[in-house]
Design a protein around this motif. Structure first.
Motif, PDB file in Angstrom:
ATOM      1  N   GLY A 144      -0.488  -0.923   5.133  1.00 38.78           N
ATOM      2  CA  GLY A 144      -1.304  -2.122   5.309  1.00 38.78           C
ATOM      3  C   GLY A 144      -1.632  -2.932   4.068  1.00 38.78           C
ATOM      4  N   ALA A 145      -1.040  -2.619   2.921  1.00 39.36           N
ATOM      5  CA  ALA A 145      -1.347  -3.379   1.697  1.00 39.36           C
ATOM      6  C   ALA A 145      -1.081  -4.870   1.909  1.00 39.36           C
ATOM      7  CB  ALA A 145      -0.493  -2.866   0.531  1.00 39.36           C
ATOM      8  N   THR A 146      -1.973  -5.712   1.390  1.00 39.72           N
ATOM      9  CA  THR A 146      -1.730  -7.156   1.376  1.00 39.72           C
ATOM     10  C   THR A 146      -1.416  -7.637  -0.036  1.00 39.72           C
ATOM     11  OG1 THR A 146      -4.068  -7.689   1.028  1.00 39.72           O
ATOM     12  CG2 THR A 146      -3.314  -7.504   3.318  1.00 39.72           C
ATOM     13  N   LEU A 147      -1.746  -6.817  -1.027  1.00 43.96           N
ATOM     14  CA  LEU A 147      -1.435  -7.113  -2.429  1.00 43.96           C
ATOM     15  C   LEU A 147      -0.825  -5.857  -3.039  1.00 43.96           C
ATOM     16  CD1 LEU A 147      -4.941  -8.656  -3.117  1.00 43.96           C
ATOM     17  CD2 LEU A 147      -2.835  -9.955  -3.492  1.00 43.96           C
ATOM     18  N   GLU A 179      -8.382  -8.070   2.591  1.00 46.44           N
ATOM     19  CA  GLU A 179      -7.387  -7.788   1.552  1.00 46.44           C
ATOM     20  C   GLU A 179      -7.387  -6.307   1.166  1.00 46.44           C
ATOM     21  OE1 GLU A 179      -5.306 -10.032   0.664  1.00 46.44           O
ATOM     22  OE2 GLU A 179      -6.301 -11.850   1.399  1.00 46.44           O
ATOM     23  N   LEU A 180      -6.178  -5.793   0.948  1.00 45.78           N
ATOM     24  CA  LEU A 180      -6.001  -4.405   0.529  1.00 45.78           C
ATOM     25  C   LEU A 180      -5.037  -4.380  -0.641  1.00 45.78           C
ATOM     26  CD1 LEU A 180      -5.432  -2.248   3.742  1.00 45.78           C
ATOM     27  CD2 LEU A 180      -7.233  -1.952   2.038  1.00 45.78           C
ATOM     28  N   SER A 181      -5.558  -4.127  -1.836  1.00 45.90           N
ATOM     29  CA  SER A 181      -4.719  -4.055  -3.027  1.00 45.90           C
ATOM     30  C   SER A 181      -4.360  -2.606  -3.271  1.00 45.90           C
ATOM     31  CB  SER A 181      -5.491  -4.636  -4.222  1.00 45.90           C
ATOM     32  OG  SER A 181      -4.808  -4.365  -5.428  1.00 45.90           O
ATOM     33  N   MET A 182      -3.137  -2.245  -2.944  1.00 50.09           N
ATOM     34  CA  MET A 182      -2.721  -0.861  -3.150  1.00 50.09           C
ATOM     35  C   MET A 182      -1.209  -0.775  -3.292  1.00 50.09           C
ATOM     36  SD  MET A 182      -3.971   0.603   0.556  1.00 50.09           S
ATOM     37  CE  MET A 182      -2.947   0.395   2.025  1.00 50.09           C
ATOM     38  N   ARG A 207      10.033  -1.948   8.389  1.00 48.75           N
ATOM     39  CA  ARG A 207       9.721  -0.610   8.921  1.00 48.75           C
ATOM     40  C   ARG A 207       8.351  -0.575   9.583  1.00 48.75           C
ATOM     41  NH1 ARG A 207      12.015   1.065   4.121  1.00 48.75           N
ATOM     42  NH2 ARG A 207      10.042   1.456   3.050  1.00 48.75           N
ATOM     43  N   ALA A 208       7.419  -1.328   8.989  1.00 51.23           N
ATOM     44  CA  ALA A 208       6.034  -1.275   9.472  1.00 51.23           C
ATOM     45  C   ALA A 208       5.749  -2.340  10.532  1.00 51.23           C
ATOM     46  CB  ALA A 208       5.083  -1.452   8.293  1.00 51.23           C
ATOM     47  N   GLY A 209       6.766  -3.138  10.862  1.00 51.63           N
ATOM     48  CA  GLY A 209       6.542  -4.211  11.831  1.00 51.63           C
ATOM     49  C   GLY A 209       5.608  -5.282  11.306  1.00 51.63           C
ATOM     50  N   ARG A 210       5.661  -5.513  10.000  1.00 49.58           N
ATOM     51  CA  ARG A 210       4.797  -6.538   9.404  1.00 49.58           C
ATOM     52  C   ARG A 210       5.627  -7.717   8.930  1.00 49.58           C
ATOM     53  NH1 ARG A 210       1.240  -4.343   4.823  1.00 49.58           N
ATOM     54  NH2 ARG A 210       0.155  -6.280   5.320  1.00 49.58           N
ATOM     55  N   LYS A 211       4.953  -8.853   8.738  1.00 48.05           N
ATOM     56  CA  LYS A 211       5.639 -10.047   8.236  1.00 48.05           C
ATOM     57  C   LYS A 211       5.582 -10.054   6.708  1.00 48.05           C
ATOM     58  CE  LYS A 211       5.548 -12.752  12.289  1.00 48.05           C
ATOM     59  NZ  LYS A 211       5.344 -11.596  13.159  1.00 48.05           N
ATOM     60  N   GLU A 212       6.680 -10.512   6.087  1.00 42.53           N
ATOM     61  CA  GLU A 212       6.727 -10.507   4.619  1.00 42.53           C
ATOM     62  C   GLU A 212       5.624 -11.343   3.984  1.00 42.53           C
ATOM     63  OE1 GLU A 212      10.733 -11.071   2.815  1.00 42.53           O
ATOM     64  OE2 GLU A 212      11.346 -10.369   4.809  1.00 42.53           O
ATOM     65  N   HIS A 213       5.237 -12.423   4.664  1.00 48.62           N
ATOM     66  CA  HIS A 213       4.217 -13.287   4.052  1.00 48.62           C
ATOM     67  C   HIS A 213       2.835 -12.633   4.042  1.00 48.62           C
ATOM     68  CE1 HIS A 213       2.145 -14.495   7.719  1.00 48.62           C
ATOM     69  NE2 HIS A 213       3.336 -14.553   8.295  1.00 48.62           N
ATOM     70  N   GLU A 214       2.696 -11.486   4.717  1.00 53.80           N
ATOM     71  CA  GLU A 214       1.418 -10.758   4.702  1.00 53.80           C
ATOM     72  C   GLU A 214       1.237  -9.968   3.410  1.00 53.80           C
ATOM     73  OE1 GLU A 214       1.029  -8.196   8.144  1.00 53.80           O
ATOM     74  OE2 GLU A 214       2.023  -9.683   9.405  1.00 53.80           O
ATOM     75  N   GLY A 231     -11.897  -7.784  -0.279  1.00 54.85           N
ATOM     76  CA  GLY A 231     -11.146  -6.596   0.105  1.00 54.85           C
ATOM     77  C   GLY A 231     -11.434  -5.386  -0.751  1.00 54.85           C
ATOM     78  N   LEU A 232     -10.566  -4.402  -0.626  1.00 54.58           N
ATOM     79  CA  LEU A 232     -10.695  -3.143  -1.339  1.00 54.58           C
ATOM     80  C   LEU A 232      -9.415  -2.858  -2.121  1.00 54.58           C
ATOM     81  CD1 LEU A 232     -12.201  -0.912   1.528  1.00 54.58           C
ATOM     82  CD2 LEU A 232     -13.445  -2.270  -0.187  1.00 54.58           C
TER      83      LEU A 232
END
Ligand SMILES: *Cc1c(COP(=O)(O)O)cnc(C)c1O
Length: 228
Positions: A209-212, A193-196, A24-31, A161-162
């Motif tokens: 945009g979460a990465t974690l 990095e964005l842990s959310m 949906r967000a146009g992001r790659k799963e490995h991100e 990150g945050l």
């Protein structure tokens, strides 16, 4: 205790939801890295999760993390994420055992971790009070830049990150604006990095945009009240 087959099913479901949110967000799963929040579950449950392929575990309590690392020392490749607040006297356990610390919000803790860390630097995320609630943990938005500047120079730590944990509301959409604001702040500060996002709002977090993502209940079911 959750059976391996059930855990496998839960993991598949969570991974499917992550994949769809990415798409949906146009992001790659490995991100997006799934951190399996295993706090209060006995080591045997983590062993089963490991058998399902999980390597990133999230723990809230420093001593419990230390004990589990010892109990699971025979399993190669585990990455330990400390996701809860820590007291100064317990910071040494994190300094020794954790790979990533998601809840840095005090200079004294940063200094203690820096002092006790040996070997590879500890990746740290600064916890931000994204919902701007006086009762919640984390640093206020306006104070994050100065805090990051202060701890950036400490040896043994790497500010990557945050992190934020908005208050739980029935509607996960209430987390969207806090997540978006955290993303903007991380970009301004050049942090990657964005842990959310937890069980109830990790899809919104990925869209923002979460990465974690830190997911417990959706993987392991309800937590025991205490650690055995
Ligand atoms: C417990 C916890 C989680 C996981 O919560 P679930 O609702 O079980 O997914 C995520 N982040 C933090 C900081 C936690 O303490």
């Amino acid at each position: 205790m959750i059976e391996t087959a059930q855990l496998e099913k839960n993991l598949e479901a969570v991974e499917g939801r992550i994949a769809r949110a990415c798409s949906r967000a146009g992001r790659k799963e490995h991100e997006v890295q799934l951190v399996a929040v295993s706090k209060l579950h006995p080591p045997e449950v983590l062993r089963r999760a490991y058998d399902c392929g999980i390597r990133h575990f999230g723990e809230n309590y420093a001593q419990e993390l230390r004990d589990k690392q010892v109990a699971l020392a025979d399993l190669p490749g585990i990455r330990w994420h400390a996701i809860g607040p820590v007291q100064t006297r317990n910071a040494k356990y994190l300094a020794r055992a954790a790979h990533v610390f998601h809840a840095l919000e005090k200079v004294e803790i940063a200094e203690e971790l820096s002092k006790k860390r040996t070997g590879e630097p500890l990746d740290c995320l600064v916890e931000v009070n994204a919902a701007r609630e006086a009762t919640k943990a984390g640093i206020e938005h306006g104070e994050v830049a100065a805090f990051v500047d202060r701890i950036r120079s400490l040896p043994g730590l790497r500010v990557t990150g945050l992190m934020t944990m908005p208050p739980l509301h029935a509607d996960p959409e209430t987390s969207r604006l806090p997540f978006r604001a955290l993303h903007a702040l991380a970009q301004r500060l050049g942090l990657k990095e964005l842990s959310m996002g937890s069980t109830h709002d990790f899809e919104v977090a990925i869209e923002e945009g979460a990465t974690l993502v830190r997911v417990g209940t959706a993987l392991f079911g309800t937590r025991p009240a205490t650690f055995p």
